[in-house]
Design a protein around this motif. Structure first.
Motif, PDB file in Angstrom:
ATOM      1  N   TYR A  16      57.784 -44.043  57.123  1.00  0.00           N
ATOM      2  CA  TYR A  16      56.530 -44.710  57.455  1.00  0.00           C
ATOM      3  C   TYR A  16      55.573 -44.677  56.264  1.00  0.00           C
ATOM      4  CZ  TYR A  16      52.858 -46.535  60.377  1.00  0.00           C
ATOM      5  OH  TYR A  16      51.882 -47.337  60.901  1.00  0.00           O
ATOM      6  N   ALA A  17      55.557 -43.556  55.522  1.00  0.00           N
ATOM      7  CA  ALA A  17      54.707 -43.459  54.336  1.00  0.00           C
ATOM      8  C   ALA A  17      55.129 -44.497  53.298  1.00  0.00           C
ATOM      9  CB  ALA A  17      54.791 -42.056  53.749  1.00  0.00           C
ATOM     10  N   GLN A  18      56.428 -44.642  53.079  1.00  0.00           N
ATOM     11  CA  GLN A  18      56.920 -45.615  52.105  1.00  0.00           C
ATOM     12  C   GLN A  18      56.602 -47.042  52.530  1.00  0.00           C
ATOM     13  OE1 GLN A  18      61.037 -44.605  51.913  1.00  0.00           O
ATOM     14  NE2 GLN A  18      60.726 -42.938  50.448  1.00  0.00           N
ATOM     15  N   ARG A  19      56.798 -47.326  53.803  1.00  0.00           N
ATOM     16  CA  ARG A  19      56.502 -48.679  54.294  1.00  0.00           C
ATOM     17  C   ARG A  19      55.018 -49.007  54.189  1.00  0.00           C
ATOM     18  NH1 ARG A  19      60.483 -51.110  57.977  1.00  0.00           N
ATOM     19  NH2 ARG A  19      62.331 -49.796  57.905  1.00  0.00           N
ATOM     20  N   ASN A  26      46.595 -48.469  53.265  1.00  0.00           N
ATOM     21  CA  ASN A  26      45.699 -47.435  52.777  1.00  0.00           C
ATOM     22  C   ASN A  26      46.503 -46.357  52.048  1.00  0.00           C
ATOM     23  OD1 ASN A  26      43.985 -45.220  52.515  1.00  0.00           O
ATOM     24  ND2 ASN A  26      42.913 -45.674  54.428  1.00  0.00           N
ATOM     25  N   PRO A  27      46.252 -46.139  50.751  1.00  0.00           N
ATOM     26  CA  PRO A  27      47.036 -45.148  50.003  1.00  0.00           C
ATOM     27  C   PRO A  27      46.810 -43.719  50.495  1.00  0.00           C
ATOM     28  CG  PRO A  27      45.252 -45.990  48.654  1.00  0.00           C
ATOM     29  CD  PRO A  27      45.280 -46.816  49.907  1.00  0.00           C
ATOM     30  N   TYR A  28      45.637 -43.444  51.021  1.00  0.00           N
ATOM     31  CA  TYR A  28      45.363 -42.101  51.540  1.00  0.00           C
ATOM     32  C   TYR A  28      46.170 -41.836  52.810  1.00  0.00           C
ATOM     33  CZ  TYR A  28      41.585 -42.351  48.192  1.00  0.00           C
ATOM     34  OH  TYR A  28      40.876 -42.490  47.039  1.00  0.00           O
ATOM     35  N   ARG A  29      46.310 -42.858  53.629  1.00  0.00           N
ATOM     36  CA  ARG A  29      47.109 -42.720  54.839  1.00  0.00           C
ATOM     37  C   ARG A  29      48.589 -42.524  54.494  1.00  0.00           C
ATOM     38  NH1 ARG A  29      46.017 -46.515  59.825  1.00  0.00           N
ATOM     39  NH2 ARG A  29      44.190 -45.205  59.699  1.00  0.00           N
ATOM     40  N   ALA A  30      49.079 -43.301  53.533  1.00  0.00           N
ATOM     41  CA  ALA A  30      50.472 -43.157  53.110  1.00  0.00           C
ATOM     42  C   ALA A  30      50.724 -41.750  52.570  1.00  0.00           C
ATOM     43  CB  ALA A  30      50.811 -44.201  52.050  1.00  0.00           C
ATOM     44  N   ARG A  31      49.789 -41.242  51.794  1.00  0.00           N
ATOM     45  CA  ARG A  31      49.926 -39.883  51.241  1.00  0.00           C
ATOM     46  C   ARG A  31      49.873 -38.841  52.354  1.00  0.00           C
ATOM     47  NH1 ARG A  31      52.391 -36.649  48.232  1.00  0.00           N
ATOM     48  NH2 ARG A  31      51.176 -34.963  47.393  1.00  0.00           N
ATOM     49  N   ALA A  32      49.041 -39.063  53.359  1.00  0.00           N
ATOM     50  CA  ALA A  32      48.955 -38.120  54.480  1.00  0.00           C
ATOM     51  C   ALA A  32      50.286 -38.056  55.229  1.00  0.00           C
ATOM     52  CB  ALA A  32      47.826 -38.523  55.421  1.00  0.00           C
ATOM     53  N   TYR A  33      50.923 -39.202  55.447  1.00  0.00           N
ATOM     54  CA  TYR A  33      52.233 -39.203  56.106  1.00  0.00           C
ATOM     55  C   TYR A  33      53.265 -38.476  55.247  1.00  0.00           C
ATOM     56  CZ  TYR A  33      50.646 -42.528  59.628  1.00  0.00           C
ATOM     57  OH  TYR A  33      49.990 -43.134  60.654  1.00  0.00           O
ATOM     58  N   SER A  34      53.192 -38.674  53.948  1.00  0.00           N
ATOM     59  CA  SER A  34      54.122 -38.012  53.042  1.00  0.00           C
ATOM     60  C   SER A  34      53.917 -36.499  53.055  1.00  0.00           C
ATOM     61  CB  SER A  34      53.930 -38.573  51.635  1.00  0.00           C
ATOM     62  OG  SER A  34      54.805 -37.959  50.744  1.00  0.00           O
ATOM     63  N   ARG A  35      52.665 -36.065  53.056  1.00  0.00           N
ATOM     64  CA  ARG A  35      52.381 -34.626  53.099  1.00  0.00           C
ATOM     65  C   ARG A  35      52.808 -34.018  54.433  1.00  0.00           C
ATOM     66  NH1 ARG A  35      46.526 -33.287  51.427  1.00  0.00           N
ATOM     67  NH2 ARG A  35      47.417 -31.205  51.466  1.00  0.00           N
ATOM     68  N   ALA A  36      52.621 -34.743  55.511  1.00  0.00           N
ATOM     69  CA  ALA A  36      53.069 -34.252  56.819  1.00  0.00           C
ATOM     70  C   ALA A  36      54.588 -34.099  56.829  1.00  0.00           C
ATOM     71  CB  ALA A  36      52.615 -35.200  57.924  1.00  0.00           C
ATOM     72  N   ALA A  37      55.282 -35.044  56.222  1.00  0.00           N
ATOM     73  CA  ALA A  37      56.747 -34.958  56.137  1.00  0.00           C
ATOM     74  C   ALA A  37      57.171 -33.747  55.321  1.00  0.00           C
ATOM     75  CB  ALA A  37      57.313 -36.235  55.521  1.00  0.00           C
ATOM     76  N   ASP A  38      56.484 -33.497  54.219  1.00  0.00           N
ATOM     77  CA  ASP A  38      56.797 -32.328  53.395  1.00  0.00           C
ATOM     78  C   ASP A  38      56.568 -31.034  54.167  1.00  0.00           C
ATOM     79  OD1 ASP A  38      57.408 -34.039  51.317  1.00  0.00           O
ATOM     80  OD2 ASP A  38      55.474 -33.760  50.299  1.00  0.00           O
TER      81      ASP A  38
END
Length: 65
Positions: A16-19, A26-38
Motif C-alpha cells: 500500500y505504501a508503494q502504491r 501524500n508522501p508522509y502517508r506513504a512513509r507512515a505505511y512503510s514505517r508501520a510495515a517495518d
C-alpha cells in the motif's frame, strides 16, 4: 476471513505504501505505511487474530493499560 500473521500484514502495508507513492499520493502517508510495515516485520511472526472480535477485544484491552 483468512487468518493473517504479522509478516502478511507487513507485506500488505508495504504494498500500500508503494502504491500510494507511485500514484503520487501524500508522501508522509506513504512513509507512515512503510514505517508501520517495518515495525510489524520486527515483531515475532504470529497470527494477528483468529476472529475479528477476539483480536479487537485484545487490542482494546491493551489500549486501556
Amino acid at each position: 476471513m483468512p487468518v493473517l500473521d504479522t509478516r502478511a500484514v507487513a507485506g500488505l502495508l508495504r504494498e500500500y505504501a508503494q502504491r500510494t507513492a507511485l500514484r503520487g499520493g501524500n508522501p508522509y502517508r506513504a512513509r507512515a505505511y512503510s514505517r508501520a510495515a517495518d515495525s510489524l516485520a520486527a515483531l515475532p511472526t504470529r497470527s494477528m487474530c483468529s476472529s475479528p472480535r477476539t483480536g479487537l477485544s485484545r487490542f482494546r484491552a491493551s489500549a486501556r493499560l
